[in-house]
Motif scaffolding. Structure first.
Motif, PDB file in Angstrom:
ATOM      1  N   GLY A  60       0.807  -1.212   0.000  1.00  0.00           N
ATOM      2  CA  GLY A  60       0.000   0.000   0.000  1.00  0.00           C
ATOM      3  C   GLY A  60       0.843   1.265   0.000  1.00  0.00           C
ATOM      4  N   THR A  61       1.952   1.231   0.716  1.00  0.00           N
ATOM      5  CA  THR A  61       2.832   2.407   0.753  1.00  0.00           C
ATOM      6  C   THR A  61       3.446   2.661  -0.614  1.00  0.00           C
ATOM      7  N   ILE A  62       3.905   1.608  -1.263  1.00  0.00           N
ATOM      8  CA  ILE A  62       4.508   1.767  -2.588  1.00  0.00           C
ATOM      9  C   ILE A  62       3.478   2.284  -3.585  1.00  0.00           C
ATOM     10  N   ARG A  63       2.239   1.786  -3.488  1.00  0.00           N
ATOM     11  CA  ARG A  63       1.202   2.265  -4.404  1.00  0.00           C
ATOM     12  C   ARG A  63       0.996   3.770  -4.267  1.00  0.00           C
ATOM     13  N   ARG A  64       1.036   4.278  -3.034  1.00  0.00           N
ATOM     14  CA  ARG A  64       0.874   5.731  -2.851  1.00  0.00           C
ATOM     15  C   ARG A  64       2.071   6.501  -3.392  1.00  0.00           C
ATOM     16  N   PHE A  65       3.234   5.909  -3.308  1.00  0.00           N
ATOM     17  CA  PHE A  65       4.429   6.544  -3.871  1.00  0.00           C
ATOM     18  C   PHE A  65       4.305   6.716  -5.382  1.00  0.00           C
ATOM     19  N   VAL A  66       3.944   5.654  -6.074  1.00  0.00           N
ATOM     20  CA  VAL A  66       4.091   5.625  -7.532  1.00  0.00           C
ATOM     21  C   VAL A  66       2.830   6.039  -8.281  1.00  0.00           C
ATOM     22  N   LYS A  67       1.727   6.292  -7.580  1.00  0.00           N
ATOM     23  CA  LYS A  67       0.433   6.483  -8.233  1.00  0.00           C
ATOM     24  C   LYS A  67       0.476   7.503  -9.367  1.00  0.00           C
ATOM     25  N   TYR A  68       1.150   8.621  -9.170  1.00  0.00           N
ATOM     26  CA  TYR A  68       1.157   9.678 -10.181  1.00  0.00           C
ATOM     27  C   TYR A  68       2.528   9.871 -10.840  1.00  0.00           C
ATOM     28  N   LEU A  69       3.438   8.932 -10.608  1.00  0.00           N
ATOM     29  CA  LEU A  69       4.744   9.042 -11.234  1.00  0.00           C
ATOM     30  C   LEU A  69       4.699   8.494 -12.655  1.00  0.00           C
ATOM     31  N   ASN A  70       5.581   8.999 -13.486  1.00  0.00           N
ATOM     32  CA  ASN A  70       5.657   8.551 -14.879  1.00  0.00           C
ATOM     33  C   ASN A  70       6.171   7.115 -14.907  1.00  0.00           C
ATOM     34  N   PRO A  71       5.397   6.165 -15.430  1.00  0.00           N
ATOM     35  CA  PRO A  71       5.830   4.762 -15.405  1.00  0.00           C
ATOM     36  C   PRO A  71       7.067   4.489 -16.248  1.00  0.00           C
ATOM     37  N   ARG A  72       7.391   5.380 -17.160  1.00  0.00           N
ATOM     38  CA  ARG A  72       8.593   5.161 -17.982  1.00  0.00           C
ATOM     39  C   ARG A  72       9.872   5.335 -17.174  1.00  0.00           C
ATOM     40  N   GLU A  73       9.787   6.109 -16.099  1.00  0.00           N
ATOM     41  CA  GLU A  73      10.971   6.331 -15.261  1.00  0.00           C
ATOM     42  C   GLU A  73      10.780   5.764 -13.860  1.00  0.00           C
ATOM     43  N   THR A  74       9.776   4.897 -13.693  1.00  0.00           N
ATOM     44  CA  THR A  74       9.467   4.326 -12.385  1.00  0.00           C
ATOM     45  C   THR A  74       9.348   2.813 -12.519  1.00  0.00           C
ATOM     46  N   ARG A  75       9.976   2.085 -11.624  1.00  0.00           N
ATOM     47  CA  ARG A  75       9.841   0.624 -11.628  1.00  0.00           C
ATOM     48  C   ARG A  75       9.636   0.113 -10.214  1.00  0.00           C
ATOM     49  N   VAL A  76       8.704  -0.833 -10.063  1.00  0.00           N
ATOM     50  CA  VAL A  76       8.508  -1.536  -8.807  1.00  0.00           C
ATOM     51  C   VAL A  76       8.998  -2.961  -8.997  1.00  0.00           C
ATOM     52  N   VAL A  77       9.892  -3.392  -8.126  1.00  0.00           N
ATOM     53  CA  VAL A  77      10.507  -4.717  -8.233  1.00  0.00           C
ATOM     54  C   VAL A  77      10.036  -5.565  -7.059  1.00  0.00           C
ATOM     55  N   ALA A  78       9.337  -6.656  -7.366  1.00  0.00           N
ATOM     56  CA  ALA A  78       8.879  -7.599  -6.349  1.00  0.00           C
ATOM     57  C   ALA A  78       9.178  -9.005  -6.887  1.00  0.00           C
ATOM     58  N   LEU A  79      10.332  -9.506  -6.585  1.00  0.00           N
ATOM     59  CA  LEU A  79      10.799 -10.751  -7.187  1.00  0.00           C
ATOM     60  C   LEU A  79      10.160 -11.976  -6.540  1.00  0.00           C
ATOM     61  N   ALA A  80       9.900 -12.978  -7.371  1.00  0.00           N
ATOM     62  CA  ALA A  80       9.451 -14.272  -6.872  1.00  0.00           C
ATOM     63  C   ALA A  80      10.650 -15.031  -6.316  1.00  0.00           C
ATOM     64  N   LYS A  81      10.410 -16.237  -5.804  1.00  0.00           N
ATOM     65  CA  LYS A  81      11.524 -17.020  -5.273  1.00  0.00           C
ATOM     66  C   LYS A  81      12.514 -17.318  -6.391  1.00  0.00           C
ATOM     67  N   PRO A  82      13.790 -17.413  -6.084  1.00  0.00           N
ATOM     68  CA  PRO A  82      14.805 -17.591  -7.121  1.00  0.00           C
ATOM     69  C   PRO A  82      14.654 -18.911  -7.869  1.00  0.00           C
ATOM     70  N   SER A  83      15.014 -18.879  -9.154  1.00  0.00           N
ATOM     71  CA  SER A  83      15.003 -20.083  -9.971  1.00  0.00           C
ATOM     72  C   SER A  83      16.218 -20.946  -9.634  1.00  0.00           C
ATOM     73  N   VAL A  84      16.256 -22.144 -10.204  1.00  0.00           N
ATOM     74  CA  VAL A  84      17.408 -23.023  -9.997  1.00  0.00           C
ATOM     75  C   VAL A  84      18.679 -22.345 -10.496  1.00  0.00           C
TER      76      VAL A  84
END
Length: 267
Positions: A60-84
């Motif tokens: 929820g905090t990240i959503r409030r951060f990025v809501k009005y930011l330009n997506p071309r210069e904004t990235r949210v990284v939420a990685l899944a568990k690592p692959s082999v």
């Protein structure tokens, strides 16, 4: 946060239960847009790491951060568990490819500090792997700073009762089923283990150059407001409105060892 001498109230007292919350968030989001414009124009690199227990409010905090930011210069990284394949790589390798380029703001919803938390508690890494991480992560972050990356590390802290309440609400909400994971089921059972791992992480990886900033997040709305205020306070940018940037030092504060014993951090 600055206080009114007549009534002892802060500018945002009671805001979590009033319409003024949306107004306050909007003002801060306008400031974030100003920051992004400055970041793009100057080619700065901003990296914000969000850590905390399950249900602490990172999404929820990240959503409030990025809501009005330009997506071309904004990235949210939420990685899944690592692959082999990733498990065979240098531990930091899969995070490095997501670091910000010039003019970018990147938000890590959990980060390399998984090794200091869930991996340590749940036995997903060996003792040697854990120790190597704890020893080398300060050097890794030093390299990031030398590469011109502005790193911010926020830990959203909640108490045990609040986590239990939020886990129950998550289980009962059909719109939040995607948030459910196997880790939710054992979060409370391993509360003390997570506390110990968190404390060691703070003690060994917080420094004046790369401090952990604690955010008391039992009240989600106040946590969001104060965290964004704190972030904005750390930056200089054109048109900055200093008068709305007064984070409450009882809600957001840099980690000190005394905080492990004075009640400022959940036991």
């Amino acid at each position: 946060m600055a206080k009114n001498e007549r009534d002892g109230q802060t500018p945002y007292s009671g805001i979590a239960n009033t319409k003024h919350y949306k107004q306050a968030i909007r003002h801060l989001q306008i400031e974030l847009v100003k920051v992004q414009r400055h970041v793009v124009e100057t080619g700065s690199k901003i990296l914000i790491v969000f850590e905390g227990r399950d249900t602490a409010g990172k999404d929820g905090t990240i959503r409030r951060f990025v809501k009005y930011l330009n997506p071309r210069e904004t990235r949210v990284v939420a990685l899944a568990k690592p692959s082999v394949q990733e498990l065979s790589q240098w531990y930091f390798q899969r995070y490095v490819k997501h670091l910000p380029s010039a003019g970018e703001m990147v938000f890590f919803n959990r980060s390399w500090y998984n090794r200091a938390g869930v991996e340590k508690v749940m036995g997903f890494c060996s003792d040697d792997e854990y120790e190597e991480f704890m020893t080398t992560v300060p050097y890794f972050e030093q390299m990031l700073r030398h590469a011109g990356i502005h790193l911010f590390k926020y830990y959203l802290d909640i108490d045990r009762h609040e986590q239990e309440t939020r886990l129950e609400a998550r289980r009962d909400n059909p719109l939040k089923q995607w948030k459910m994971s196997a880790m939710d089921g054992v979060a409370l059972a391993h509360w003390d283990d997570y506390s110990l791992a968190r404390n060691q992480m703070f003690l060994r990886t917080s420094s004046p150059e790369s401090p952990w900033i604690i955010v008391k997040a039992d009240n989600k709305k106040l946590a969001r407001i104060n965290l964004i205020q704190h972030f904005l306070m750390q930056l200089e940018y054109p048109g900055k409105k200093h008068d709305i940037l007064h984070p409450d030092p009882d809600i957001v504060f840099p980690f000190l060892e005394d905080d492990l014993h004075n009640g400022r951090i959940a036991p």
